[in-house]
Structures are given as C-alpha cells and as structure tokens.
Design a protein around this motif. Structure first.
Motif, short mmCIF file in Angstrom:
data_model
loop_
_atom_site.label_atom_id
_atom_site.label_comp_id
_atom_site.label_asym_id
_atom_site.label_seq_id
_atom_site.Cartn_x
_atom_site.Cartn_y
_atom_site.Cartn_z
N THR A 16 14.20 19.37 13.64
CA THR A 16 14.13 18.98 15.05
C THR A 16 15.48 19.15 15.71
O THR A 16 15.58 19.63 16.83
CB THR A 16 13.65 17.52 15.17
OG1 THR A 16 12.39 17.40 14.52
CG2 THR A 16 13.51 17.13 16.63
N PHE A 60 9.55 16.30 21.56
CA PHE A 60 10.48 16.34 20.43
C PHE A 60 11.41 15.13 20.42
O PHE A 60 11.80 14.65 19.36
CB PHE A 60 11.27 17.65 20.43
CG PHE A 60 10.46 18.80 19.91
CD1 PHE A 60 10.16 18.90 18.56
CD2 PHE A 60 9.97 19.76 20.76
CE1 PHE A 60 9.40 19.93 18.06
CE2 PHE A 60 9.21 20.81 20.28
CZ PHE A 60 8.92 20.90 18.93
N ARG A 64 11.54 12.62 17.31
CA ARG A 64 12.81 12.27 16.67
C ARG A 64 13.00 10.76 16.61
O ARG A 64 13.41 10.21 15.59
CB ARG A 64 13.97 12.96 17.40
CG ARG A 64 15.29 12.84 16.71
CD ARG A 64 16.38 13.69 17.36
NE ARG A 64 16.39 13.64 18.82
CZ ARG A 64 16.10 14.67 19.62
NH1 ARG A 64 15.77 15.83 19.11
NH2 ARG A 64 16.15 14.54 20.93
#
Length: 111
Positions: A16, A60, A64
C-alpha cells in the motif's frame, strides 16, 4: 496462528505504501499525466477522473488505517501473552526454588 498473520499484514502495508508513493503528477488528470490508465473515466481526465482518483486514495487510506489497527491489536495481544508467560514462568521458578530448598533441608536433616 497469530505469528503467521504478522508477515501478511506487513506485506500488505508495504504494498500500500509503495502504491501511494509511485504517483507522479496529479491524480485523475488522464492517461500519461500521472493519472495512469485506471479506466475510461480516469483516462479522460477532468473532474470525474479527479473524483475517481480521490475515491481511490480514500479507499487505500482507509485500508491502511484498518491494517494498522489490526497490527496494533495483534502486537497488543502478543505483548499480553508474553507478559502472562513471564509471570507463569516466574511463579514456576519460585516453586522450584522452594522445593529445592526443602529437598536440601531434608537432605541436611538426614545426615
């Protein structure tokens, strides 16, 4: 089992992070302008491309955050487990020392 989860969490966090740092230019500005070939909307650029890029970045970021939360929970559980093991082993040491002292005392009494 918990120890096997840690490498997977770390690997997905690393991927990521790499993905987030690989952008050059503005997000959603169309193909060849930093937006990449992320589909027809992003290829066209404009406000829809920028909005799609913003949604992707939000996804994302949330992913995360979720991974970090899971990793913190995992580390916390592991730490608690190890503290419990330390306490259990310290108690066992005390028991064994006490038993050893009793055996030495019995041995000296029998002489």
């Amino acid at each position: 089992m918990a120890l096997r989860l840690a490498p997977n969490l770390l690997r997905s966090l690393r991927l990521t992070s790499v993905r987030a740092m690989s952008q050059v230019g503005g997000f959603g500005e169309g193909a060849g302008k930093g937006g990449g070939a992320g589909g027809s909307i992003r290829d066209a650029g404009g406000s829809f491309g920028k909005m799609e890029a913003a949604h992707e970045e939000e996804y994302f970021r949330k992913l995360r955050e979720k991974q970090l939360k899971e990793m913190r929970k995992f580390v916390s559980e592991e730490t608690g487990y190890h503290h419990d093991e330390i306490n259990r082993l310290e108690e066992a040491i005390k028991r064994h020392k006490k038993r050893l002292a009793e055996l030495r005392k019995d041995d000296s009494d029998s002489d």
